[in-house]
Design a protein around this motif. Structure first.
Motif, short mmCIF file in Angstrom:
data_model
loop_
_atom_site.label_atom_id
_atom_site.label_comp_id
_atom_site.label_asym_id
_atom_site.label_seq_id
_atom_site.Cartn_x
_atom_site.Cartn_y
_atom_site.Cartn_z
N GLU A 26 -12.03 117.28 31.78
CA GLU A 26 -13.10 118.10 32.36
C GLU A 26 -13.22 117.84 33.87
OE1 GLU A 26 -13.44 116.21 29.68
OE2 GLU A 26 -13.85 117.62 28.06
N ARG A 39 -4.67 121.88 26.11
CA ARG A 39 -5.29 120.56 26.19
C ARG A 39 -4.46 119.62 25.34
NH1 ARG A 39 -11.33 119.01 27.02
NH2 ARG A 39 -11.52 117.12 25.78
N ALA A 42 -4.84 114.09 25.55
CA ALA A 42 -5.68 112.99 25.07
C ALA A 42 -5.43 112.68 23.60
CB ALA A 42 -7.15 113.31 25.30
N GLU A 44 -5.93 114.31 21.09
CA GLU A 44 -6.91 114.90 20.19
C GLU A 44 -6.14 115.74 19.17
OE1 GLU A 44 -10.14 115.64 23.80
OE2 GLU A 44 -8.47 117.01 23.50
N SER A 45 -6.85 116.18 18.16
CA SER A 45 -6.19 117.02 17.16
C SER A 45 -6.66 118.47 17.32
CB SER A 45 -6.49 116.54 15.75
OG SER A 45 -5.79 117.37 14.82
N GLY A 46 -5.86 119.24 18.01
CA GLY A 46 -6.16 120.66 18.15
C GLY A 46 -6.13 121.42 16.83
N LYS A 226 -8.40 110.90 15.71
CA LYS A 226 -7.02 111.38 15.79
C LYS A 226 -6.72 112.31 14.62
CE LYS A 226 -6.54 108.98 19.56
NZ LYS A 226 -6.63 109.73 20.84
N GLY A 229 -9.51 114.51 13.46
CA GLY A 229 -9.93 115.60 14.35
C GLY A 229 -11.38 115.56 14.79
N ARG A 334 -0.76 113.69 29.77
CA ARG A 334 -0.88 112.41 30.47
C ARG A 334 0.46 111.71 30.47
NH1 ARG A 334 -6.65 110.91 28.17
NH2 ARG A 334 -8.00 111.54 29.88
N GLU A 354 -0.67 126.50 22.20
CA GLU A 354 -0.70 125.52 23.28
C GLU A 354 0.68 124.90 23.50
OE1 GLU A 354 -4.14 123.09 23.69
OE2 GLU A 354 -5.36 124.34 22.38
#
Lengths: 373, 373
Positions: A26, A39, A42, A44-46, A226, A229, A334, A354
């Motif tokens: 952000e 995104r 990080a 994350e779990s899209g 993770k 989600g 990253r 994505e």
């Protein structure tokens, strides 16, 4: 923003750096003036959490005027049943970060030695430094953390804590259960192994070692951020010997755990079918990311996680240029902080759109990076 | 459950009591085997949060796979606009408890002196003890905290922190702004006043002192848990001088704030009409609770909060019997911990049905307590 330091801070607080372990996407979006298109930085779990977890968040909203249960009793009972252990071995907290902070606070005081791998989880290091501990790092063995060197260093420096993540972040590698069990059996007296299993739900069967619940050589960290989600809901848990788990009650924020997050985690845990679907999607996505990397002449590392670390084949300067060019193209990824791992970028698994955006942006990002050489 | 202490704990952690500041009503419900009929013990807002906040929780559920913004930028900007100050003076955290913990960690190390009132907020004391501070308590002046004695004690012991809540919990009393301003002007050099304003939104106009944003003698604590009705979402904030606010970044869990809670707090803050409605309901409910107390021969104390502290006219043993009897009847209330305040019980405002349940149970609870004399 730089400020003069408040003179009332403790000497330890005065000594701490003003930097933070991670800057959120952000912040980058505010700098860019527009959101990222993908995104993927990080882990994350899209793929999102179980619809049952979302439903639990929505239905619990009407009760949000109530404080949370400070014991997280229902969630701990559900976790105890899931792991077939007693709830006295489980502590729930606002993500693994919070649990690591409390653990370090319980064990480490000024000058105490802690061992980790150079390039492993910065937030663990942040907590160790934050409580006055002294970090000793050993190098990875290639793309793997090195259990033997971690143990040897711990013996050498008289460490109170050893940190290892299995599977590893940021490299995505893993050791099998037998390797971890050998490591646990070698933990020196007076030392505690912190086994960060944030990615364990995405690893091959046979990655998690068997640890007897009362084994006081190891504490394990798990998360709903993770595979499950639920990163935004800040829910992690520790599994360890009952006396150590009970000690968290001496320092933790008892009412820190969001009420709805507890309900969501219970619902997520109950939906193992969803977890299996996510595991399948992650496995397929790892293959896609690997193919994209190869298609661009790069080397994907094997992954036991929901990300793929991609060796860009040159040094950190080059990989950083690729990262920046991807960011300019709206792709948030990253990269490892430390050489030689910083030759890589790290791309999270996510929905097809994505991943396609990443695939579309990568050739130009590489061309841009190469043009700067 | 009692466990042997883990020998790896720091000497400080070894020394800490295993007790916790508050037991939640859920724990009592599990012991009882059934839920409370009225939840009036934790000064939650049974009137609920703004419907816009509930809508924000529900609509943000789909994004819960994303980590929160670690800077809580949007919420801090909204708070800055609300208070007409720069966001550099605002730190958001997982409730005031978390912010108090971080503040104590920044300022207090082993042996440092801290001043509070005997019977004031136990969780603040928990944090002070947890970081090795030495608590010095002064008595209330009647039902009010005593600013002059707090200041005098701070000078006497060379305190680094002074804690005061205005309005006060558990007594419900308040000082006017001028009294607080005199107190702030008397804070000794090197000391910081922690002004807990958790209940300020429910106090009469003129209770909150004006504090210049850069004033480094005071840090204020605010919350969405009380008037805003979001206790389960764990969202508080501190207002203070920018260097001190920035120092929180050295120790806090940057990703600790739930993502949906940030959205809910923004929505709640934007609905000041709802806040005004709650303020009206609380004022009416205070009157109802006072009438119920008087109707039972008890003395309600004046309240600037969302609870009414009721003097039961005898000692702590008697009030505790009333509390237990109310609990047996399904009414969750709490009472002050310390004499002479423990002659009272403390009843939160809430919806009519819960207040009616309290009113119905109180005569029998008093009779039960009297029968044990």
């Amino acid at each position: 923003m730089a400020h003069p330091t408040d003179p009332r801070l403790t000497p330890l607080a005065q000594s701490l750096p003003a930097t933070v372990p991670f800057v959120g996407p952000e912040t980058q979006e505010r700098t860019r003036g527009k959101p990222f298109a993908a995104r993927l930085g990080a882990n994350e779990s899209g793929f999102g959490p179980s619809p049952r977890a979302i439903a639990a968040l929505q239905s619990s909203a009407a009760d949000i005027w109530q404080y949370p249960d400070p014991e997280a009793y229902d969630l701990r009972q559900a976790l105890a049943a899931h792991h077939d252990i007693d709830a006295a071995h489980i502590m729930v907290g606002e993500g693994i970060d919070t649990l690591l902070g409390n653990l370090v606070r319980l064990i480490i005081t000024s000058g105490d030695a802690v061992v980790t791998s150079a390039g492993a989880y910065p937030t663990f290091n942040y907590h160790v430094t934050g409580f006055g501990g002294v970090l000793h790092s050993v190098p990875y063995a290639g793309n793997h953390e090195d259990p033997d060197r971690l143990i040897a260093k711990a013996k050498e420096v008289g460490a109170k804590l050893i940190y290892i993540a299995n599977p590893d972040n940021p490299m995505g590698s893993h050791h099998d259960a037998a390797t971890l069990q050998r490591m646990i059996s070698a933990v020196p007296d007076g030392c505690l192994l912190v086994l960060d299993e944030a990615y364990i739900d995405l690893a091959p069967d046979g990655t998690a070692p068997y640890v007897a619940p009362h084994d006081d050589r190891v504490i394990r960290m798990r998360t709903f951020s993770k595979a499950y989600g639920l990163a935004g809901a800040r829910t992690g848990y520790a599994i360890g010997p009952a006396p150590l788990i009970a000690a968290f009650d001496r320092v933790r924020n008892h009412f820190g755990m969001n009420r709805s997050s507890q309900a969501a985690a219970i619902a997520a845990l109950a939906d193992q079918d969803w977890l299996a679907q996510v595991q399948g999607k992650v496995a397929a996505c790892r293959d896609s990311l690997a193919a994209i990397a190869r298609g661009n002449g790069l080397t994907p590392l094997p992954s036991a996680t929901n990300f793929v670390t991609i060796d860009c084949g040159q040094d950190g300067t080059f990989a950083r240029r690729v990262l920046v060019a991807l960011g300019d193209a709206g792709i948030f990824v990253r990269m490892p902080f430390v050489a030689p791992h910083d030759r890589c970028i790290r791309v999270s698994c996510g929905p097809d759109a994505e991943i396609a955006a990443f695939a579309a942006a990568l050739p130009q990002a590489l061309a841009s990076a190469r043009s700067q050489e």
